[in-house]
Write a protein that holds these residues in place. Sequence first.
Motif, PDB file in Angstrom:
ATOM      1  N   ILE A   1       0.865  -1.185   0.000  1.00 46.80           N
ATOM      2  CA  ILE A   1       0.000   0.000   0.000  1.00 46.80           C
ATOM      3  C   ILE A   1       0.897   1.229   0.000  1.00 46.80           C
ATOM      4  CG2 ILE A   1      -1.731   1.315   1.285  1.00 46.80           C
ATOM      5  CD1 ILE A   1      -2.803  -1.322   2.345  1.00 46.80           C
ATOM      6  N   SER A   2       0.997   1.874  -1.144  1.00 45.73           N
ATOM      7  CA  SER A   2       1.915   3.002  -1.282  1.00 45.73           C
ATOM      8  C   SER A   2       1.217   4.356  -1.247  1.00 45.73           C
ATOM      9  CB  SER A   2       2.694   2.879  -2.599  1.00 45.73           C
ATOM     10  OG  SER A   2       1.805   2.847  -3.699  1.00 45.73           O
ATOM     11  N   ARG A   3      -0.133   4.359  -1.175  1.00 40.53           N
ATOM     12  CA  ARG A   3      -0.863   5.628  -1.179  1.00 40.53           C
ATOM     13  C   ARG A   3      -1.932   5.642  -0.082  1.00 40.53           C
ATOM     14  NH1 ARG A   3       3.065   6.144  -3.785  1.00 40.53           N
ATOM     15  NH2 ARG A   3       3.238   6.766  -5.992  1.00 40.53           N
ATOM     16  N   PRO A   4      -1.533   5.489   1.186  1.00 37.82           N
ATOM     17  CA  PRO A   4      -2.526   5.533   2.270  1.00 37.82           C
ATOM     18  C   PRO A   4      -3.112   6.932   2.408  1.00 37.82           C
ATOM     19  CG  PRO A   4      -0.324   5.623   3.177  1.00 37.82           C
ATOM     20  CD  PRO A   4      -0.166   5.372   1.693  1.00 37.82           C
TER      21      PRO A   4
ATOM     22  N   VAL B   1     -12.264   4.331  -0.301  1.00 37.09           N
ATOM     23  CA  VAL B   1     -10.963   4.877  -0.694  1.00 37.09           C
ATOM     24  C   VAL B   1      -9.917   3.782  -0.500  1.00 37.09           C
ATOM     25  CG1 VAL B   1      -9.291   6.727  -0.382  1.00 37.09           C
ATOM     26  CG2 VAL B   1     -11.717   7.144   0.117  1.00 37.09           C
ATOM     27  N   ASN B   2      -9.204   3.465  -1.560  1.00 36.74           N
ATOM     28  CA  ASN B   2      -8.189   2.409  -1.522  1.00 36.74           C
ATOM     29  C   ASN B   2      -6.830   2.978  -1.884  1.00 36.74           C
ATOM     30  OD1 ASN B   2     -10.079   0.310  -0.963  1.00 36.74           O
ATOM     31  ND2 ASN B   2     -10.670   0.297  -3.125  1.00 36.74           N
ATOM     32  N   GLY B   3      -5.843   2.705  -1.047  1.00 40.35           N
ATOM     33  CA  GLY B   3      -4.478   3.155  -1.326  1.00 40.35           C
ATOM     34  C   GLY B   3      -3.584   2.036  -1.805  1.00 40.35           C
ATOM     35  N   ILE B   4      -4.213   0.967  -2.351  1.00 39.68           N
ATOM     36  CA  ILE B   4      -3.456  -0.191  -2.832  1.00 39.68           C
ATOM     37  C   ILE B   4      -2.415   0.250  -3.857  1.00 39.68           C
ATOM     38  CG2 ILE B   4      -3.661  -2.456  -3.916  1.00 39.68           C
ATOM     39  CD1 ILE B   4      -5.010  -2.264  -1.218  1.00 39.68           C
ATOM     40  N   ASP B   5      -1.334  -0.511  -3.960  1.00 37.05           N
ATOM     41  CA  ASP B   5      -0.207  -0.127  -4.805  1.00 37.05           C
ATOM     42  C   ASP B   5      -0.606   0.069  -6.268  1.00 37.05           C
ATOM     43  OD1 ASP B   5       2.275   0.656  -4.114  1.00 37.05           O
ATOM     44  OD2 ASP B   5       3.235  -1.267  -4.350  1.00 37.05           O
TER      45      ASP B   5
END
Length: 503
Positions: free
Chosen positions: A327-330, A392-396
């Motif tokens: 997860i690079s965009r929390p 909202v998803n911060g998945i890579d």
Amino acid sequence: MTRLGADLTTGLRWPVANNPPNVSRSYAWYCDSLDDVPFSERYQFQGDPRHSPYADTDATGASFPHGYNWFFDDLRNAATNATASWLAFDAGRIKDGWKKVNTGGVDYGRGSCHDVGRLMAWSRTAITSSEALYTTLTGFSNYYLSLGGDVGYDSANGFANSIPMDGAPFGLASDVYENTITDGNGDAALRGSLKLVRSNTGSTSAALRSGGAWWSKPWLGELYPDAVYAAQWAPWGNLRAGTAAGTASLIRRDAVPSGQLPQGTTLVRAYARLQDTGCTSFFNIGTSSPHATFHHQYQDGQNGTLVEDGPELAQRYGFPLSTTAAISRPFGLALDGSGLQGSEFPYTTEYPRFAAQLVRRFYSHQASANLVGSGLVRLQQPGGARGGYIVVNGIDKTTESGSAFIARYSMLSLTHSYFAAGLPGALNRVKQLPRVQILTPTLITELDNPATIELRWSSAWRRWDGQPYTTSHPAGFAEDESALVYVLLLSRDGGREWTNLLD
């Protein structure tokens, strides 16, 4: 009717069409409440504010003041400050684009030339007014904004030189790499900036104020020069690309000669990428002093762990999920977004603050307890009367997670969020649908031209497979069954056509 151009002999829609694009329809709204005017008709959204024909959208408008596009141009350049000549606009609001685009300390010009603040307000108001459920897919939410015609790709997503294209639309013989999204890659002469169409007929001298080459103004519907309508646009709906007289080519917005623009106007590049600030502008929550707003963070190489409703995602839908995911965009709802508010953020009269609450988390994030890797957010209108739900998803990013996983995870988290938004006591809760099962007749019931057929069914307040909507729903949960409406339909051809059994 209004007329485009000076030719008074053409432009008939009826009884025999004759060059109909030379006339257009105008509309006026008369309502007993301003709230009845559709949001799409209240503001200009795109194009030159000097082309907005409505007095009620100017700086002193009685209905929707400052409803012109704030970000087309600031009406001042190195030669002239023309803001005093346009009393309908507030010089403090109009700018050379929404939010300067800067990456790694390098200034890539300006942001979008569209009214980003109002476009974002339109989107979030539609979601909250309809109490809808929506997902931003993954990564930095609202990172891009396109109204059509954009081509491009970030190098971070695997396209080092953006998108290869035929060079003919640009007046070039060789192939090119087009990019209207960012200035970071693609051919240097083309990359960065929305494109306009320019004819190759007429002078290009910056000293000329008239008689120069025609260039398109799509916000007015001006898509072709009159001289080529009959030969090019009418028969096949496009212009001939090239470099010779009578042809046209795509040019960068900043390539429009200043001599063909009003005093004080020099168009600058405009992008379809809002970068970090798009998400903050979309949610429009929090404060600017201190800086505490919705925001994503860059956390490359970081991970998150399944928490709260996360294990349900992994166990109850037949789609395996790793306990730990890249997860690079929390994100967070009250992060320090210093310098990352949109240009419209200070104007709380036009943009009153919404409120947001974290309803459920699916993934945490290793960097901080204040960061969420994936979760469900409730966004509420000012005053809290209505609200919608946003996953909202911060998945890579695509190159690490893969498009297939991102798509499936987005659908999975959206489906579960529909159930989670229906928990008893939730604000703006989403009413759940029952599981309806036909009891008789069954697949093995023998029917030999009967006079009547007994039809019986049952409704259970469960999800499709008979399990509780979520493990958090209390035992015996049920909606008000009197609110259900049953419509009995029969199909004789496997579902292609249906007959209402009542008539």
